[in-house]
Design an enzyme around this catalytic site. Structure first.
Site, short mmCIF file in Angstrom:
data_model
loop_
_atom_site.label_atom_id
_atom_site.label_comp_id
_atom_site.label_asym_id
_atom_site.label_seq_id
_atom_site.Cartn_x
_atom_site.Cartn_y
_atom_site.Cartn_z
N LYS A 1 0.83 -1.21 0.00
CA LYS A 1 0.00 0.00 0.00
C LYS A 1 0.86 1.26 0.00
CE LYS A 1 -1.76 1.73 4.13
NZ LYS A 1 -1.42 3.15 4.36
N ARG B 1 -4.58 10.49 4.14
CA ARG B 1 -3.52 11.48 4.29
C ARG B 1 -2.49 11.44 3.16
NH1 ARG B 1 -2.20 14.14 8.49
NH2 ARG B 1 -0.10 13.83 7.69
N CYS C 1 -5.23 12.46 12.56
CA CYS C 1 -6.06 11.26 12.46
C CYS C 1 -5.94 10.54 13.79
CB CYS C 1 -5.64 10.38 11.29
SG CYS C 1 -4.07 9.57 11.52
N ASP D 1 4.21 0.72 12.05
CA ASP D 1 3.04 0.05 11.44
C ASP D 1 2.93 -1.41 11.85
OD1 ASP D 1 2.57 2.47 10.26
OD2 ASP D 1 3.13 1.86 8.22
N ILE E 1 7.11 7.25 17.05
CA ILE E 1 6.79 7.93 15.79
C ILE E 1 5.48 8.73 15.89
CG2 ILE E 1 6.44 7.64 13.29
CD1 ILE E 1 9.24 6.77 14.18
N ARG F 1 -8.99 -0.28 4.29
CA ARG F 1 -8.11 0.73 3.70
C ARG F 1 -6.82 0.11 3.19
NH1 ARG F 1 -5.68 4.69 7.38
NH2 ARG F 1 -4.46 4.87 5.49
#
Ligand SMILES: CC(=O)N[C@H]1[C@@H](OP(=O)(O)OP(=O)(O)OC[C@H]2O[C@@H](n3ccc(=O)[nH]c3=O)[C@H](O)[C@@H]2O)O[C@H](CO)[C@@H](O)[C@@H]1O
Ligand SMILES: C=C(OP(=O)(O)O)C(=O)O
Length: 420
Positions: free
Chosen positions: A22, A94, A118, A307, A329, A399
Site C-alpha cells: 500500500k 492522508r 487522524c 506500522d 513515531i 483501507r
C-alpha cells in the site's frame, strides 16, 4: 458498516500470498502526475486507499485504467486539468498530500486541502511545506487549504529534514525531479517504499541517487516519460501474517515476502519465539515453543516499524513474561490497548510506553477498530482467543489489507464478514 465475526482457537496453516505494498503503490500512482505519458503499475493491491487515490487522480484530470479488469494492473495517463485536491478526499486519506509536490512541479500551482490529524496523531505537514519553499514555492494557508505557487518553476536546493519523514521525503523527491538543477535531501527517510519510488522515477527518466543512504541527490530533468513498474511486496502485510502464525502457534508460508525488508521485525519475532526462514520465493513462519515477552521501540527504518506495533502488542499479550513497547513515531498510537484489554490482555500505558504482562489466554469480545493496524491487532487477538470476537468498523482494515478473510480462512481461520 461491515463487521467480522471470528471464532478463535485454530492454528493457521498454509500459504498466504503477500500483495503489493500500500505505502509504495499510493506514491507510485501519484508519480503518474509527473508525466504526460502512460505509467503502468503491476501488483497494485486491491484496497480502499488505492480506490481513493484513483478518485483523487481522476478528479485532477488523469485517467486510471484497470488494464486487465482485476484491479492489479493500473495505467495512469492523460493531462492534468485541475490542480485542486479537495477536502473530502484528502481528509479520507492522508497520502493525498503527496500530490502537492508533483502538481507544483508540473503545473506551477496547487491547492491541496490540509490533511489534519487522524486517530494515531496530529501529523503536521510542516516539513513538506518548508522543503517546497526551499525549492522556491510560495505557500499560504487559507480556509483549510494549502495554496502553493511556483510561477518561475522550482529550483533545486539543499534541504535538511529535521526528522526522516517518509511523506516529506517523497513529496520533495517527486517535486525535485522536475526542478532546475540539483536537490539534496539530507536525513531522507530510508523506508524500502522510498527505494521503490526512486526505482520507478528513475525508470521514468529521473536522475536520483543515494537510495537507502539517508541523503538523496536529484538532478532535475526537463520532463519524465512513461514506464512500467512492479510494486514491491507489502512488508507490513507480511509481518502482520507472520504474527498470525506466531499467535496461533501455526505455520504459514508467506509467498512473495522478502526477508531483507523485515530485519527488525524478524529479529523481534525470533526473540519472541517465532522462527522466520526464507524459502525460495516465500517466508516460512512458525512458532518454535512458548511465546516470550520482548521489548520494542518503534523507529524510522531500518528500526522497528510503527506500522507493526499494534500487531506485536496482540502477540505479546499472550507471551510469557513482560514486554515494554515504546512508540516514538506517533503520539497516540495505542488506541488498540483498551480493546485488547477488553479481551483479557493486561496492558498499561504510561506516556509513550506500554507495559504488557502476558496472560495465558484471551477471550473473545465485541471490539471496535480505530485505525488500520489496530484493526488487525484485534483480529490477531480474536484468532487466538477463546470464543467469539466481533470486530466492528472493518472499513479501517479495508483501507490497507486485501482479502483478509479469504487469506485467513484458507489457512484454517474461522472468520466471516457480515455486511450490515
Ligand atoms: C501512506 C504512508 O506511507 N504512510 C506511512 C508514512 O506516513 P507519513 O508519511 O505520514 O509518516 P512520516 O514519516 O511523515 O511521519 C512520522 C512523524 O513525523 C511527523 N511529521 C511528519 C511530517 C511533517 O511535515 N511534520 C511532522 O511532524 C508526523 O506527525 C509523525 O509523528 O510513514 C509512517 C512512518 O513510517 C507510517 O506509519 C505510515 O504508514
Ligand atoms: C498509518 C498508516 O497509514 P496512513 O499513513 O495512510 O495513515 C499505516 O499504513 O499503518
Amino acid at each position: 458498516m461491515d463487521r467480522f465475526i471470528i471464532r478463535g482457537g485454530q492454528r493457521l496453516r498454509g500459504d498466504i500470498v503477500i500483495g503489493g505494498a500500500k505505502n509504495a503503490a499510493l506514491k507510485l500512482l501519484v508519480a503518474g502526475l509527473l508525466t504526460s505519458e502512460r505509467l503502468v503499475l503491476h501488483n497494485v493491491p486491491r484496497i480502499a486507499d488505492i480506490a481513493t487515490m484513483r478518485r483523487l487522480l481522476e478528479q485532477h484530470g488523469l485517467t486510471v485504467e484497470d488494464v486487465d479488469g482485476t484491479g492489479g494492473t493500473l495505467a495512469v495517463g492523460g493531462a492534468i486539468t485541475n490542480t485542486e485536491a479537495p477536502y473530502d478526499i484528502v481528509s479520507r486519506m492522508r497520502a493525498s498530500i503527496l500530490v502537492l509536490g508533483p502538481l507544483l512541479a508540473r503545473c506551477g500551482e496547487a491547492r491541496v486541502s490540509l490533511p489534519g490529524g487522524c486517530a494515531i496523531g496530529t501529523r503536521p505537514v510542516d516539513m513538506h511545506l518548508k522543503g517546497l519553499e526551499a525549492l522556491g514555492a510560495e505557500i499560504t494557508l487559507e480556509n483549510g487549504y494549502i495554496n502553493a505557487r511556483a510561477p518561475r518553476g522550482l529550483v533545486g536546493d539543499r534541504i535538511v529534514l529535521p526528522f526522516a519523514s517518509v511523506g516529506a521525503t517523497e513529496n520533495l523527491l517527486m517535486a525535485s525531479c522536475l526542478a532546475r538543477g540539483r536537490t539534496e535531501i539530507i536525513n531522507a527517510a530510508r523506508e524500502p517504499e522510498i527505494g521503490d519510488l526512486v526505482a520507478c522515477l528513475n525508470s521514468m527518466g529521473a536522475r536520483i541517487t543515494g537510495t537507502g543512504g539517508g541523503t538523496l541527490t536529484i538532478e532535475g530533468v526537463e520532463a519524465l516519460h512513461g514506464a512500467t513498474h512492479h510494486v514491491m511486496p507489502d512488508r507490513i502485510e507480511c509481518g502482520t501474517y507472520a504474527c498470525a502464525a506466531g499467535i496461533t502457534g501455526g505455520e504459514l508460508r508467506l509467498v512473495g515476502g522478502r526477508l531483507e525488508h523485515l530485519g527488525a521485525v524478524v529479529r523481534t519475532l525470533e526473540e519472541a519465539g517465532v522462527e522466520v526462514l526464507q524459502e525460495d520465493d516465500a517466508l516460512r513462519v512458525r512458532r518454535t515453543g512458548a511465546l516470550r515477552g520482548v521489548d520494542i521501540m518503534t523507529e524510522p527504518y531500518p528500526g522497528f516499524p510503527t506500522d507493526m506495533q499494534a500487531q506485536f502488542m496482540a502477540l505479546l499479550s499472550v507471551a510469557e513474561g513482560a514486554s515494554m513497547v515504546t512508540e516514538t513515531i506517533f503520539e497516540n498510537r495505542f488506541m488498540h490497548v483498551p480493546e485488547l484489554n477488553r479481551m483479557g490482555a493486561r496492558i498499561n500505558v504510561h506516556g509513550s510506553s506500554a507495559i504488557i504482562r502476558g496472560v495465558h489466554a484471551l477471550s473473545g469480545a465485541p471490539v471496535m477498530a480505530t485505525d488500520l493496524r489496530a484493526s488487525f491487532s484485534l483480529i490477531l487477538a480474536g484468532l487466538a482467543a477463546h470464543g467469539e470476537t466481533i470486530l466492528s468498523r472493518v472499513y479501517h482494515l479495508d483501507r490497507g489489507y486485501e482479502a483478509v478473510e479469504q487469506k485467513l480462512a484458507r489457512c484454517g481461520a474461522q472468520i466471516e464478514r457480515v455486511r450490515d
